[in-house]
Design a protein around this motif. Structure first.
Motif, PDB file in Angstrom:
ATOM      1  N   LEU A   6       0.929  -1.299   0.042  1.00  0.00           N
ATOM      2  CA  LEU A   6       0.062  -0.033  -0.002  1.00  0.00           C
ATOM      3  C   LEU A   6       0.802   1.244   0.089  1.00  0.00           C
ATOM      4  O   LEU A   6       0.623   2.328  -0.924  1.00  0.00           O
ATOM      5  CB  LEU A   6      -0.977  -0.218   1.223  1.00  0.00           C
ATOM      6  CG  LEU A   6      -2.206  -1.105   1.082  1.00  0.00           C
ATOM      7  CD1 LEU A   6      -2.959  -1.075   2.449  1.00  0.00           C
ATOM      8  CD2 LEU A   6      -2.994  -0.515   0.069  1.00  0.00           C
ATOM      9  N   PHE A   7       1.827   1.237   0.873  1.00  0.00           N
ATOM     10  CA  PHE A   7       2.886   2.446   0.653  1.00  0.00           C
ATOM     11  C   PHE A   7       3.401   2.357  -0.498  1.00  0.00           C
ATOM     12  O   PHE A   7       3.575   3.911  -0.889  1.00  0.00           O
ATOM     13  CB  PHE A   7       4.010   2.167   1.527  1.00  0.00           C
ATOM     14  CG  PHE A   7       3.770   2.791   3.003  1.00  0.00           C
ATOM     15  CD1 PHE A   7       4.110   4.005   3.523  1.00  0.00           C
ATOM     16  CD2 PHE A   7       3.330   2.072   4.365  1.00  0.00           C
ATOM     17  CE1 PHE A   7       3.734   4.653   4.667  1.00  0.00           C
ATOM     18  CE2 PHE A   7       3.083   2.477   5.502  1.00  0.00           C
ATOM     19  CZ  PHE A   7       3.208   3.706   5.597  1.00  0.00           C
ATOM     20  N   ASP A   8       3.819   1.519  -1.321  1.00  0.00           N
ATOM     21  CA  ASP A   8       4.344   1.635  -2.646  1.00  0.00           C
ATOM     22  C   ASP A   8       3.300   2.370  -3.544  1.00  0.00           C
ATOM     23  O   ASP A   8       3.477   3.256  -4.374  1.00  0.00           O
ATOM     24  CB  ASP A   8       4.634   0.368  -3.296  1.00  0.00           C
ATOM     25  CG  ASP A   8       5.798   0.090  -2.729  1.00  0.00           C
ATOM     26  OD1 ASP A   8       6.644   0.345  -1.963  1.00  0.00           O
ATOM     27  OD2 ASP A   8       6.304  -1.631  -3.161  1.00  0.00           O
ATOM     28  N   GLN A   9       2.017   1.711  -3.449  1.00  0.00           N
ATOM     29  CA  GLN A   9       0.951   2.538  -4.530  1.00  0.00           C
ATOM     30  C   GLN A   9       0.446   3.984  -4.086  1.00  0.00           C
ATOM     31  O   GLN A   9       0.639   4.675  -5.018  1.00  0.00           O
ATOM     32  CB  GLN A   9      -0.421   1.581  -4.089  1.00  0.00           C
ATOM     33  CG  GLN A   9      -0.354   0.216  -4.237  1.00  0.00           C
ATOM     34  CD  GLN A   9      -0.136  -0.069  -5.789  1.00  0.00           C
ATOM     35  OE1 GLN A   9      -0.605   0.663  -6.665  1.00  0.00           O
ATOM     36  NE2 GLN A   9       0.601  -1.331  -6.196  1.00  0.00           N
ATOM     37  N   VAL A  28      -6.958   5.089  -4.454  1.00  0.00           N
ATOM     38  CA  VAL A  28      -8.147   5.232  -4.000  1.00  0.00           C
ATOM     39  C   VAL A  28      -8.650   3.807  -3.709  1.00  0.00           C
ATOM     40  O   VAL A  28      -8.394   2.861  -3.875  1.00  0.00           O
ATOM     41  CB  VAL A  28      -9.441   5.711  -4.619  1.00  0.00           C
ATOM     42  CG1 VAL A  28     -10.642   5.424  -3.821  1.00  0.00           C
ATOM     43  CG2 VAL A  28      -9.240   7.295  -4.971  1.00  0.00           C
ATOM     44  N   CYS A  29      -9.069   3.527  -2.179  1.00  0.00           N
ATOM     45  CA  CYS A  29      -9.355   2.301  -1.896  1.00  0.00           C
ATOM     46  C   CYS A  29     -10.743   2.366  -1.223  1.00  0.00           C
ATOM     47  O   CYS A  29     -11.157   3.376  -0.628  1.00  0.00           O
ATOM     48  CB  CYS A  29      -8.394   1.843  -0.574  1.00  0.00           C
ATOM     49  SG  CYS A  29      -7.045   1.003  -1.139  1.00  0.00           S
ATOM     50  N   THR A  30     -11.178   1.181  -1.317  1.00  0.00           N
ATOM     51  CA  THR A  30     -12.865   1.100  -0.579  1.00  0.00           C
ATOM     52  C   THR A  30     -12.613   0.226   0.579  1.00  0.00           C
ATOM     53  O   THR A  30     -11.873  -0.975   0.484  1.00  0.00           O
ATOM     54  CB  THR A  30     -13.801   0.615  -1.548  1.00  0.00           C
ATOM     55  OG1 THR A  30     -13.711   1.304  -2.717  1.00  0.00           O
ATOM     56  CG2 THR A  30     -14.997   0.469  -0.715  1.00  0.00           C
ATOM     57  N   VAL A  31     -13.276   0.761   1.805  1.00  0.00           N
ATOM     58  CA  VAL A  31     -13.101   0.035   2.911  1.00  0.00           C
ATOM     59  C   VAL A  31     -14.321  -0.558   3.216  1.00  0.00           C
ATOM     60  O   VAL A  31     -15.313   0.266   3.502  1.00  0.00           O
ATOM     61  CB  VAL A  31     -12.392   0.683   4.224  1.00  0.00           C
ATOM     62  CG1 VAL A  31     -12.459  -0.072   5.566  1.00  0.00           C
ATOM     63  CG2 VAL A  31     -11.188   1.221   3.936  1.00  0.00           C
ATOM     64  N   ASP A  32     -14.606  -1.860   3.472  1.00  0.00           N
ATOM     65  CA  ASP A  32     -15.963  -2.397   3.551  1.00  0.00           C
ATOM     66  C   ASP A  32     -15.906  -3.188   4.695  1.00  0.00           C
ATOM     67  O   ASP A  32     -15.424  -4.090   4.885  1.00  0.00           O
ATOM     68  CB  ASP A  32     -16.419  -3.163   2.545  1.00  0.00           C
ATOM     69  CG  ASP A  32     -17.877  -3.769   2.317  1.00  0.00           C
ATOM     70  OD1 ASP A  32     -18.228  -3.906   3.646  1.00  0.00           O
ATOM     71  OD2 ASP A  32     -18.414  -3.802   1.421  1.00  0.00           O
ATOM     72  N   LEU A  33     -16.649  -2.607   5.954  1.00  0.00           N
ATOM     73  CA  LEU A  33     -16.462  -3.326   7.295  1.00  0.00           C
ATOM     74  C   LEU A  33     -17.160  -4.654   7.244  1.00  0.00           C
ATOM     75  O   LEU A  33     -17.081  -5.767   7.737  1.00  0.00           O
ATOM     76  CB  LEU A  33     -16.787  -2.304   8.197  1.00  0.00           C
ATOM     77  CG  LEU A  33     -17.080  -3.105   9.740  1.00  0.00           C
ATOM     78  CD1 LEU A  33     -15.692  -3.411  10.117  1.00  0.00           C
ATOM     79  CD2 LEU A  33     -17.483  -1.806  10.809  1.00  0.00           C
ATOM     80  N   VAL A  73     -10.543  -4.530   2.274  1.00  0.00           N
ATOM     81  CA  VAL A  73      -9.883  -3.108   1.806  1.00  0.00           C
ATOM     82  C   VAL A  73      -9.876  -3.474   0.262  1.00  0.00           C
ATOM     83  O   VAL A  73      -8.873  -4.574  -0.173  1.00  0.00           O
ATOM     84  CB  VAL A  73      -8.574  -2.841   2.181  1.00  0.00           C
ATOM     85  CG1 VAL A  73      -8.037  -1.484   1.763  1.00  0.00           C
ATOM     86  CG2 VAL A  73      -8.542  -2.626   3.835  1.00  0.00           C
ATOM     87  N   GLN A  74     -10.417  -2.726  -0.667  1.00  0.00           N
ATOM     88  CA  GLN A  74     -10.232  -3.037  -2.050  1.00  0.00           C
ATOM     89  C   GLN A  74      -9.835  -1.830  -2.851  1.00  0.00           C
ATOM     90  O   GLN A  74     -10.359  -0.808  -2.550  1.00  0.00           O
ATOM     91  CB  GLN A  74     -11.698  -3.518  -2.595  1.00  0.00           C
ATOM     92  CG  GLN A  74     -11.650  -3.984  -3.952  1.00  0.00           C
ATOM     93  CD  GLN A  74     -12.965  -4.799  -4.288  1.00  0.00           C
ATOM     94  OE1 GLN A  74     -13.802  -4.792  -3.334  1.00  0.00           O
ATOM     95  NE2 GLN A  74     -12.980  -5.567  -5.420  1.00  0.00           N
ATOM     96  N   ASP A  75      -8.815  -2.179  -3.868  1.00  0.00           N
ATOM     97  CA  ASP A  75      -8.427  -1.032  -4.615  1.00  0.00           C
ATOM     98  C   ASP A  75      -8.970  -0.725  -5.700  1.00  0.00           C
ATOM     99  O   ASP A  75      -9.619  -1.597  -6.305  1.00  0.00           O
ATOM    100  CB  ASP A  75      -6.784  -0.731  -4.330  1.00  0.00           C
ATOM    101  CG  ASP A  75      -6.112  -1.605  -5.476  1.00  0.00           C
ATOM    102  OD1 ASP A  75      -6.919  -2.250  -6.019  1.00  0.00           O
ATOM    103  OD2 ASP A  75      -5.074  -1.646  -5.647  1.00  0.00           O
ATOM    104  N   GLN A  76      -8.653   0.287  -6.314  1.00  0.00           N
ATOM    105  CA  GLN A  76      -9.221   0.524  -7.898  1.00  0.00           C
ATOM    106  C   GLN A  76      -8.832  -0.442  -8.822  1.00  0.00           C
ATOM    107  O   GLN A  76      -9.379  -0.739  -9.847  1.00  0.00           O
ATOM    108  CB  GLN A  76      -8.719   2.161  -8.363  1.00  0.00           C
ATOM    109  CG  GLN A  76      -7.309   1.956  -8.354  1.00  0.00           C
ATOM    110  CD  GLN A  76      -6.636   3.611  -8.123  1.00  0.00           C
ATOM    111  OE1 GLN A  76      -7.570   4.241  -7.441  1.00  0.00           O
ATOM    112  NE2 GLN A  76      -5.513   3.958  -8.553  1.00  0.00           N
ATOM    113  N   ASN A  77      -7.758  -1.308  -8.579  1.00  0.00           N
ATOM    114  CA  ASN A  77      -7.259  -2.178  -9.652  1.00  0.00           C
ATOM    115  C   ASN A  77      -7.796  -3.773  -9.260  1.00  0.00           C
ATOM    116  O   ASN A  77      -7.379  -4.484  -9.627  1.00  0.00           O
ATOM    117  CB  ASN A  77      -5.679  -2.311  -9.700  1.00  0.00           C
ATOM    118  CG  ASN A  77      -5.379  -0.789  -9.983  1.00  0.00           C
ATOM    119  OD1 ASN A  77      -5.764  -0.178 -10.706  1.00  0.00           O
ATOM    120  ND2 ASN A  77      -4.165  -0.506  -9.377  1.00  0.00           N
TER     121      ASN A  77
END
Ligand code: SF4
Lengths: 212, 463
Positions: free
Chosen positions: A138-141, A149-154, A159-163
């Motif tokens: 994640l730091f690299d990205q 951008v990430c989506t956090v879904d509790l 945690v899901q990213d745009q890719n």
């Protein structure tokens, strides 16, 4: 408590381990008797070059342009990304209040200190523990692309990213339930009022010195 | 099954009110200690919800973080500190809570006065909105720090909803050499484990070296459990514990004492107890410890050197601390000395520290050396023994009790760049004042540094 369900946001990378709660919010601000207004003092010693107190106007203090929180690149991020053992040290809940007040709703780290975690749950801040390699990733990205951008879904614990890369995380059923619904733990505990009284009655017999 | 329990298992089980299906336990709290910094928002929450404290007699309050350590007769000068202390006074009055206010001789650092008053007892669950509540585990209690929401939760319900931690045993056998103290043991343990090494565990300290410690020395160790990540540290009850507790104001007396102590003697881990992790140290190998960085795990022996800056955390720390790799610890000069805090401000600490002075004086390059007793009663006792005169004639300042420069919420602070030998528990950036540089040491090591102006190996004087 404000419920937490799902969030789509950029991330702010703070490349440090062992960030203690003194660093999150220094001692002089703990003199406040309120729960709000701490956002402008978040990471105060790193963020400002001049010293501050509750009385000084943060707008009048020089900021350190090298500190990531002062860079427009990451403005508006609702996820704070850090390394190991975030929130160690003092039990001050002001640390959580200042993160929330600044606008963070989630902290992603490779590990957290215990008290910081329980304080987070009680205020609707979601602490997410990922593997160290995932945190590195994640730091690299984020460093390559600040608009990442990430989506956090509790609900799904993802945690899901745009890719469409997906990281899953663990959380206890209890804390998940409270966060999703914004439940207050005092109300939950008071549902067991009769059990607490029965316990006290038992202990008054067994250990009377505890009930002088 | 019973014979496999740890001390932590026993105290936890005896306080379980209810176990939920989701793995959370409703744990009953016997003693709630309260100070001015982490309680105002909790009391406010209570008032807003129209609730009253569940059990007033479980609460003991005092103001310690903001109080001045100089003359107090005129009250607190800083208006913001004063408001916080006034808020505690007002909350205690409103809810009829026992408090030792600033001018009461029993006032002091909350973790000093709990045991001193016998308000912290073996087998109790003890909480406070303060991470160093782990201190009280030295009496065989389960004691841990909580946040402000949890303070409100305990006020309202006398319980907390918690998940049980794992068990860690920290075994220290052998005999401590002269000049090496319980502070050095715990610093060495933290150096070994790292600041997160015990996260998720309750630590139990055991072994011959721990048994040989006084309750004061045990408190120093349990105090810093949190610096290794453990929310609680515990030590089994033995005769030393019982002798310490007997006769204290809040402790049971007469027939009740007999009943209590019979129970307390069962408060130790069973021979077959299972620990999830075990750490072993030999006390006879230990040397006085000095931290060189900005985390308590950044620690080495006094005859060592500042390590290489081979990772980003070390580089940041050395830059902040203004130190070069390879510098001998004994070559580090200091500006200030602080003897105090809930780690090392009890009578035994002050006796050991004073004992090293022997008619010498604080070195010229040391701008300020201060001694801050942990409570008004510790201060009075020290004065009765003449310790204050020894400190003062050597050039130390002798102050009123409180947290003081452990975190600098009152006027006692480091200036940017100043270097301090401190008996407290945290060397975090800015902990003792913005830009201040803290080296954690034992009380005798702090005195040695004060007298020489740089760190010295006190073993040479104490053999
Ligand atoms: S002495 Fe220091 S560590 Fe102890 S309670 Fe006070 S501020 Fe906290």
């Amino acid at each position: 408590m404000r419920p937490f369900t799902r969030l789509e946001t950029t991330l702010l990378p703070l490349d440090r381990s062992n960030v203690d709660t003194d660093a999150i919010i220094p001692q002089q601000y703990l003199k406040s008797v309120k729960r709000t207004g701490f956002g402008k003092y978040l990471f105060d010693n790193w963020r400002y070059l001049d010293p501050g107190t509750l009385d000084t106007d943060p707008g009048q203090r020089r900021t350190d342009p090298d500190f990531v929180l002062n860079q427009d690149t990451y403005a508006g991020a609702e996820v704070l990304l850090v390394r190991d053992n975030f929130g160690c040290g003092s039990s001050r809940e002001h640390a959580v209040w200042s993160l929330l007040d600044h606008g963070f709703r989630v902290v992603i780290a490779s590990s957290f200190a215990d008290i910081f975690c329980s304080n987070s749950y009680k205020n609707g801040l979601l602490p997410i523990t990922l593997q160290a390699a995932e945190v590195d990733d994640l730091f690299d990205q984020v460093e390559q692309d600040p608009a990442y951008v990430c989506t956090v879904d509790l609900e799904k614990q993802l945690v899901q990213d745009q890719n469409d890369r997906v990281f899953s995380f663990e959380i206890s059923e209890f804390h998940k339930h409270c966060l999703l619904n914004g439940y207050d733990e005092i109300d939950i505990t008071l549902q067991h009022e009769d059990k607490i009284r029965a316990y006290e009655d038992r202990m008054k017999q067994a250990c009377p010195w505890l009930f002088p | 099954m019973m014979e496999n329990d740890t001390l932590y298992d026993k105290v936890w089980r005896s306080h379980s009110v209810h176990e939920r299906d989701d793995g959370m336990t409703l744990l009953y709290i016997d003693r709630h200690l309260v100070h001015e910094v982490t309680s105002p928002q909790a009391f406010e929450g209570l008032r807003i919800a129209g609730r009253a404290p569940w059990r007033r007699d479980s609460i003991l309050a005092t103001a310690d973080h903001n109080v001045p350590t100089t003359d107090r007769s005129q009250g607190i000068e800083d208006p913001i500190s004063r408001r916080q202390v006034d808020t505690l006074d007002e909350n205690c009055r409103h809810f009829s809570i026992t408090q030792f206010p600033m001018l009461d001789v029993r006032q002091g650092i909350v973790h000093v006065i709990g045991p001193e008053q016998g308000a912290s007892l073996p087998g109790m669950t003890i909480v406070c909105g303060d991470s160093h509540t782990s201190t009280h585990g030295a009496l065989g209690a389960l004691a841990f720090g909580i946040g402000t929401s949890e303070v409100e939760h305990v006020l309202a319900t006398q319980c907390l909803l918690l998940k049980k931690s794992k068990n860690m045993q920290i075994r220290v056998d052998g005999r401590l050499p002269a000049g090496v103290t319980s502070k050095d043991i715990i610093l060495a343990v933290i150096g070994r484990l790292g600041t997160a090494g015990a996260t998720g565990y309750t630590a139990e300290y055991a072994g011959a070296a721990i048994r040989a410690l006084s309750v004061e020395g045990r408190m120093t160790m349990c105090n810093m459990s949190i610096e290794a990540g453990a929310r609680a540290g515990m030590i089994a009850v033995d005769d030393t514990t019982l002798e310490y507790v007997a006769g204290r104001p809040f402790a049971p007396q007469g027939a009740m004492w007999e009943q209590a102590q019979a129970y307390w003697q069962t408060l130790r881990s069973d021979d077959g107890a299972k620990f999830d992790a075990v750490v072993e140290l030999d006390a006879s190998d230990l040397k006085p410890q000095v931290t060189w960085g900005t985390s308590p795990e950044m620690v080495t022996a006094v005859d060592g050197v500042v390590p290489q800056d081979d990772n980003v955390d070390h580089r940041n720390a050395l830059q902040y601390m203004g130190l070069q790799p390879g510098t001998p610890i004994e070559a580090i000069e200091i500006d200030k000395v602080f003897i105090g805090s809930c780690t090392n401000s009890r009578i035994e600490d002050l006796r050991e520290a004073a004992g090293l002075i022997r008619d010498r004086s604080v070195a010229d390059n040391v701008k300020l050396a201060m001694v801050v007793p942990g409570s008004g009663l510790v201060k009075r006792q020290a004065e009765e023994e003449g310790l204050d005169r020894i400190f003062k004639s050597a050039g130390f300042e002798w102050r009123e009790p409180g947290c003081s420069m452990c975190l600098g919420m009152n006027a006692d602070q480091l200036e940017p760049g100043e270097r301090c030998a401190s008996t407290s528990n945290r060397n975090f950036e800015g902990r003792q004042g913005k830009g201040g540089r803290t080296h954690l040491v034992s009380p005798v090591m702090a005195v040695g540094a004060a007298l020489h102006g740089h760190f010295v190996d006190v073993r040479k004087w104490m053999a």
